[in-house]
Design a protein around this motif. Structure first.
Motif, mmCIF file in Angstrom:
data_model
loop_
_atom_site.group_PDB
_atom_site.id
_atom_site.type_symbol
_atom_site.label_atom_id
_atom_site.label_comp_id
_atom_site.label_asym_id
_atom_site.label_seq_id
_atom_site.Cartn_x
_atom_site.Cartn_y
_atom_site.Cartn_z
ATOM 1 N N TRP A 223 -2.107 -2.808 -5.027
ATOM 2 C CA TRP A 223 -3.232 -3.628 -4.574
ATOM 3 C C TRP A 223 -3.385 -4.765 -5.571
ATOM 4 O O TRP A 223 -3.259 -4.560 -6.777
ATOM 5 N N ASP B 249 -4.381 -9.247 -0.636
ATOM 6 C CA ASP B 249 -5.386 -8.196 -0.824
ATOM 7 C C ASP B 249 -6.730 -8.773 -1.238
ATOM 8 O O ASP B 249 -7.788 -8.330 -0.780
ATOM 9 N N ALA C 257 0.811 -1.220 0.000
ATOM 10 C CA ALA C 257 0.000 0.000 0.000
ATOM 11 C C ALA C 257 0.844 1.269 0.000
ATOM 12 O O ALA C 257 0.441 2.286 -0.571
#
Length: 338
Positions: A155, A160, A150
């Motif tokens: 992402w 994630d 992050a």
């Protein structure tokens, strides 16, 4: 003692594959162990894992007393090696151990690229625990990303995806979000009944939060019939497209017939809607690209890069792909049974 031509390592955030390969492309040994990423274990911890695997591989290959140099070339492609300084530190540490007179250290995304193409250039996206991308132009120029999660805008790795599924399940249960089949499927994966029970067990340490990475295949499966899971997968597709688009733009390849290779545990066997979404999204920026998952595992790419340094020919490459691919399939099958 006898030596291999190439010592190849694909060192990841969840597992490590190590192979010893002869100059003719035949496989002497392929072994698997736990994660070896120096980002998680430090350089010493990383080397401890590899030393154990190397001893196992030398025994399997019957190379005799495993002291001294094991191979002509060592190619270590590792998750968590994202900056030149990190590559240098690990390379020097390996050189000091004398495993091979020539040592190359790089990010594992380079293994995915080499595994997927004989050209030696193109774009590769690795989606395993995390997500990363590398682009290589025909003239050797590179486009890379820090891939620190992050804090560098990333992402889309398995972690994630899994965390997004846990969050969606919780919001479905308490009404803050839309209803989703993930509300049942996510806690069931961990042997509990509700998202609330799962949250409590993660909070109290009974279930390690990192285990949410296990949910990535579930999210992809649920996306076929569930709108919430499908939205998570669309988010993944958009992130893959963004990484590849930027790499192609930096290298001025948007109008060229470039191969974009998809690898890592999440994307290795990608097909259907996810592959179609990535393909269509990329073609808006680069109409001549070919998008496909790699036909070979990353360890094959690491070994091929070692053989490239020894100037091996196409027949050697083909044998390596055939034999190491078969050995990898056996390893995966044994892991699935275990």
């Amino acid at each position: 003692m006898s030596r291999a031509a190439v010592l190849a390592v694909d060192g990841g955030n969840s597992k490590t594959d190590l192979a010893l390969v002869s100059a003719d492309g035949s496989v002497l040994a392929l072994v698997r162990g736990p994660l070896s990423s120096p980002h998680h274990l430090g350089v010493d911890g990383c080397l401890t894992v590899m030393e154990g695997l190397l001893a196992e591989a030398v025994h399997e290959a019957r190379l005799g007393d495993h002291s001294g140099r094991f191979a002509q070339v060592a190619t270590l492609l590792m998750a968590g090696v994202d900056f030149p300084a990190e590559e240098d530190v690990l390379r020097i540490a390996v050189e000091q151990r004398g495993w091979a007179p020539s040592v190359h250290v790089g990010n594992d995304t380079f293994a995915v690229l080499r595994a997927g193409t004989e050209r030696g250039w193109g774009v590769a996206i690795t989606c395993g625990a995390g997500i990363n991308c590398v682009g290589v132009a025909p003239d050797g120029r590179n486009a890379r990303f820090p891939a620190l999660g992050a804090i560098t805008g990333d992402w889309g790795g398995g972690y994630d995806l899994g965390l997004a599924a846990v969050s969606a399940a919780a919001r479905s249960e308490d009404g803050r979000g839309p209803r989703t089949s993930l509300e049942r499927a996510v806690p069931a994966h961990f042997g509990v009944t509700t998202p609330s029970q799962l949250a409590e067990r993660i909070h109290t340490g009974q279930i390690a939060q990192r285990r949410v990475i296990e949910l990535a295949p579930l999210v992809l499966a649920e996306a076929a019939d569930d709108a919430v899971a499908a939205e998570i997968v669309r988010h993944l597709a958009s992130e893959v497209v963004a990484l590849a688009r930027v790499a192609l733009t930096r290298l001025e390849l948007t109008q060229e017939p470039v191969e974009v290779l998809l690898g890592g545990g999440v994307l290795q066997d990608v097909d259907g809607d996810l592959l179609a979404a990535i393909d269509s999204g990329l073609r808006e920026a680069a109409p001549n690209v070919t998008v496909r998952p790699t036909a070979s595992a990353a360890i094959v790419g690491a070994a091929l890069l070692g053989l490239d340094e020894l100037e091996a020919g196409p027949e050697v490459h083909a044998r390596l792909r055939r034999e190491l691919g078969a050995a990898f399939s056996q390893l995966e099958g044994a892991a699935a049974v275990g």
